[in-house]
Design a protein around this motif. Structure first.
Motif, mmCIF file in Angstrom:
data_model
loop_
_atom_site.group_PDB
_atom_site.id
_atom_site.type_symbol
_atom_site.label_atom_id
_atom_site.label_comp_id
_atom_site.label_asym_id
_atom_site.label_seq_id
_atom_site.Cartn_x
_atom_site.Cartn_y
_atom_site.Cartn_z
ATOM 1 N N ARG A 30 0.385 -1.097 0.164
ATOM 2 C CA ARG A 30 0.271 -0.093 0.198
ATOM 3 C C ARG A 30 0.763 1.154 -0.195
ATOM 4 N NH1 ARG A 30 -5.434 -1.282 3.785
ATOM 5 N NH2 ARG A 30 -5.722 -3.874 2.590
ATOM 6 N N HIS A 31 2.025 1.272 0.503
ATOM 7 C CA HIS A 31 2.794 1.886 0.779
ATOM 8 C C HIS A 31 3.643 2.558 -0.767
ATOM 9 C CE1 HIS A 31 6.158 5.491 1.830
ATOM 10 N NE2 HIS A 31 6.964 4.805 1.141
ATOM 11 N N LEU A 32 3.455 1.385 -1.225
ATOM 12 C CA LEU A 32 4.765 1.501 -2.761
ATOM 13 C C LEU A 32 3.326 2.309 -3.964
ATOM 14 C CD1 LEU A 32 6.395 -1.411 -2.807
ATOM 15 C CD2 LEU A 32 7.448 0.110 -3.538
ATOM 16 N N HIS A 33 1.996 1.410 -3.314
ATOM 17 C CA HIS A 33 0.739 2.162 -4.523
ATOM 18 C C HIS A 33 0.945 3.679 -4.776
ATOM 19 C CE1 HIS A 33 -2.779 1.037 -7.032
ATOM 20 N NE2 HIS A 33 -3.655 1.938 -6.426
ATOM 21 N N ALA A 34 0.717 4.128 -2.215
ATOM 22 C CA ALA A 34 0.515 5.380 -2.888
ATOM 23 C C ALA A 34 1.354 6.513 -3.268
ATOM 24 C CB ALA A 34 0.209 5.650 -1.643
ATOM 25 N N HIS A 35 2.525 5.700 -3.455
ATOM 26 C CA HIS A 35 4.017 6.742 -3.970
ATOM 27 C C HIS A 35 4.756 6.179 -5.261
ATOM 28 C CE1 HIS A 35 3.927 7.111 0.704
ATOM 29 N NE2 HIS A 35 4.494 7.909 -0.001
ATOM 30 N N TYR A 100 -5.716 4.255 0.709
ATOM 31 C CA TYR A 100 -4.073 3.843 -0.378
ATOM 32 C C TYR A 100 -3.466 4.618 -1.773
ATOM 33 C CZ TYR A 100 -5.011 -0.707 -1.259
ATOM 34 O OH TYR A 100 -6.006 -1.654 -1.716
ATOM 35 N N THR A 101 -5.125 5.632 -2.448
ATOM 36 C CA THR A 101 -4.461 5.847 -3.812
ATOM 37 C C THR A 101 -3.226 6.651 -3.827
ATOM 38 O OG1 THR A 101 -6.043 6.592 -5.409
ATOM 39 C CG2 THR A 101 -6.098 7.882 -3.548
#
Length: 402
Positions: A30-35, A100-101
């Motif tokens: 989710r962190h990667l997806h948001a960044h 987490y867009t």
């Protein structure tokens, strides 16, 4: 060093370890997806990956293939087993509405590379405690710039495939439900090229088109005429797809355009036919343009050869997945995809296989590259389990050889 014991390869133990790691892996994904970061600019993604791998005890090299990361575990030399995952995102404005867009306007992990990167880190977690028992080096390749089909070549140039005896890969697949995978021996993806056509005419007043050579009209004939030529001049048993995704031309509503630029992609499953396509397309386009009073400049760039799955490695993955997931969740794919993957560059001289990771939830899943693409995160555990077990099974078989 001894071969991995049966206990280390015990699948229920493997599944338990993956389940234990899953909450942290979901948080990473989710962190990667948001960044998200575009091809060749995966600096923060690479830093996160390198930090995670070092913390697990892997030997890490950064800057391999510009923004790629290479990590190794086990012996320092010998025939190497490799896993490749990609890291880059797309220039797509996200419309999923997820909590987490993407925080970066106009950028999105719309092709699932955040899933791939997380699966790679999950495999790293599973293998790390086995470092002293590995009989061959295991190498993880976190590749940049897959979407622009440049990253594999960058990593190759930096020696990322040196000494590799077998290569594994994975790609998300919206057509399969989460909890399942798809496998296929032989052709998995198509050869791909980038096509640029410049149509040259002669400008004039929009009220008197007969006194000029309308480049927009000719360009329209090129788009339709090329499709007609494919269906009538090429063997229908060897499919070719040409799709134009961008058209530029004209200056004003009442001025006949003297120049139009077409940008598109070419896909083909037959490598020999694909090698002949640039010349055939150029001859066809020039004939179409000249037949309507204009001229053409044609530029063709080969993006990637087709991915060809090694039958033995593919059967290994299918067998492991059947044990882990059950036979109904392992799908043998009847048809290859006309999508492209620069994974093919890495497998030119190395046996390799890539499988499809199902990501569809109960309501299905939108296609890859869609701004609403939202894979079901249950796929993470499946990806980590199948790849970890496949790598260990390959090592065990290699160690058993006399």
């Amino acid at each position: 060093m001894s071969a991995p014991s049966a206990e280390l390869l015990e699948l229920q133990q493997l599944k338990a370890r993956v389940a234990e790691a899953l909450p942290e892996l979901v948080a990473i994904r989710r962190h990667l997806h948001a960044h998200p970061e575009l091809s060749g600019n995966e600096h923060q993604t690479a830093a996160l990956v390198a930090g995670e791998l070092r913390g697990l005890g892997w030997r890490v090299q950064e800057g391999v293939g510009r923004t790629g990361v290479l990590a190794e575990l086990g012996p320092a030399s010998g025939p190497t087993l490799a896993l490749r995952v990609d890291m880059d995102a797309l220039p797509v404005e996200e419309r999923t509405g997820l909590p987490y867009t993407s925080l970066h306007q106009g950028l999105m992990h719309a092709c699932g590379h955040d899933i791939h990167t997380t699966v790679g880190l999950g495999v790293a977690r599973i293998l790390a405690p086995l470092a002293d028992q590995l009989t061959v080096p295991v190498r993880l390749l976190f590749q940049p710039a897959e979407e622009t089909a440049q990253g594999a070549a960058w990593m190759l140039a930096d020696g990322a495939m040196d000494g590799v005896a077998a290569l594994f890969g994975v790609h998300v697949f919206p057509s399969l439900e989460a909890g399942s995978i798809g496998v296929r021996s032989g052709s998995l993806t198509a050869a791909a090229g980038e096509l640029e056509v410049e149509v040259l005419g002669e400008g004039g007043h929009g009220a008197r088109p007969h006194q000029s050579t309308d480049a927009i009209w000719i360009a329209a004939r090129v788009v339709s005429g090329l499709q007609e030529a494919i269906s009538r001049r090429l063997d229908a048993l060897h499919p070719v797809v040409v799709s134009f995704g961008k058209i530029e031309g004209g200056q004003a509503f009442n001025v006949i355009a003297d120049h139009v630029r077409l940008l598109g992609t070419v896909r083909c499953l037959d490598p020999e036919l694909h090698a002949r396509l640039p010349g055939w397309i150029e001859d066809t386009v020039k004939a179409l343009c000249e037949g309507h009073g204009g001229q053409a400049r044609v530029h063709y760039r080969c993006i990637s050869p087709p991915v060809h799955n090694d039958p033995e490695l593919t059967q290994l993955v299918a067998g492991v997945a059947t044990e882990l997931l059950g036979r109904p969740r392992v799908h043998w794919l009847e048809q290859p995809s006309l999508g492209a993957e620069d994974f093919a560059e890495l497998q030119r001289d190395t046996p390799a296989t890539m499988f499809r990771l199902g990501v569809a939830g109960p309501q299905g899943c939108t296609p890859l590259h869609s701004n609403s693409f939202a894979p079901d995160e249950r796929c993470l555990a499946v990806g980590v389990e199948v790849l970890s077990a496949s790598l260990l099974r390959w090592i065990e078989a290699r160690s058993a050889q006399p």
